[in-house]
Design an enzyme around this catalytic site. Sequence first.
Site, PDB file in Angstrom:
ATOM      1  N   ASP A 162      42.479  37.680  44.816  1.00 25.03           N
ATOM      2  CA  ASP A 162      41.358  36.990  44.179  1.00 25.03           C
ATOM      3  C   ASP A 162      41.086  37.589  42.805  1.00 25.03           C
ATOM      4  O   ASP A 162      40.855  38.793  42.672  1.00 25.03           O
ATOM      5  CB  ASP A 162      40.106  37.086  45.045  1.00 25.03           C
ATOM      6  CG  ASP A 162      40.258  36.357  46.374  1.00 25.03           C
ATOM      7  OD1 ASP A 162      41.081  35.424  46.426  1.00 25.03           O
ATOM      8  OD2 ASP A 162      39.563  36.709  47.340  1.00 25.03           O
ATOM      9  N   ASP A 194      47.039  42.246  43.776  1.00 26.00           N
ATOM     10  CA  ASP A 194      45.750  41.817  44.276  1.00 26.00           C
ATOM     11  C   ASP A 194      45.786  40.291  44.323  1.00 26.00           C
ATOM     12  O   ASP A 194      46.670  39.658  43.741  1.00 26.00           O
ATOM     13  CB  ASP A 194      44.649  42.322  43.342  1.00 26.00           C
ATOM     14  CG  ASP A 194      43.280  41.828  43.728  1.00 26.00           C
ATOM     15  OD1 ASP A 194      42.904  41.951  44.903  1.00 26.00           O
ATOM     16  OD2 ASP A 194      42.581  41.293  42.836  1.00 26.00           O
TER      17      ASP A 194
END
Length: 217
Positions: A20, A18
């Site tokens: 952010d 991932d």
Amino acid sequence: MTDQSAGPVPSGRRILFDVDGTLVDALDNQRRVWRTWALGHGLDADEVYAVALRTRPVETFAHVAPHLDPQECLAALHALEDEDVRSGTYAAYPGAPELLTALPPGSWALVTSNYEHRVRGRFARTGLPAPGLVVDAAAVTEGKPSPVPYLRAAELLGADPQDCLVVEDAPSGVRSGLAAGMTVWGVNSPVAQEGVHRHFATLGAAAAEILAFAAAG
């Protein structure tokens, strides 16, 4: 989404990150962007952000502002996010540059609910190495917590799901990786997200273990 076809993909395991909250500390930026959007439409900023954390933007608009045109809402949000990439203040999490540099090219990818041009802009500004593959919101028909984004990344990397490690910070991403049949490790949170196979308080604390996972394939 960029096709990772510049060279042979190494055999072994794959690491799917991932972005952010996992590699880039952009959570305050996200909150600020959504707050600006919400206040511009006379909505409660905290309520809107709470929904935005667990849904894709169009789904957020349908929930918090069903009376508004979703495409106009999306265009306004995109403008705010693009401006944030140009002028916002954020940084890579400690250990992220070294970790990504140490992983073999072709062995890792980014899986994000954001858009690729913003991710690449943030990577350039924070000094993170350019990713070979980004599976973004435009690359899939279903976002997290659906397994589709992580399964798409595995497919493009030529990997079986069981050979992939997902590194996540958010509940929706954890559920996405688990539903895809992958190993999921949680980072950057004081307590473990439900379902993760391993938990690390920081990305830096997980770095050596991530490299070991990649090398074991």
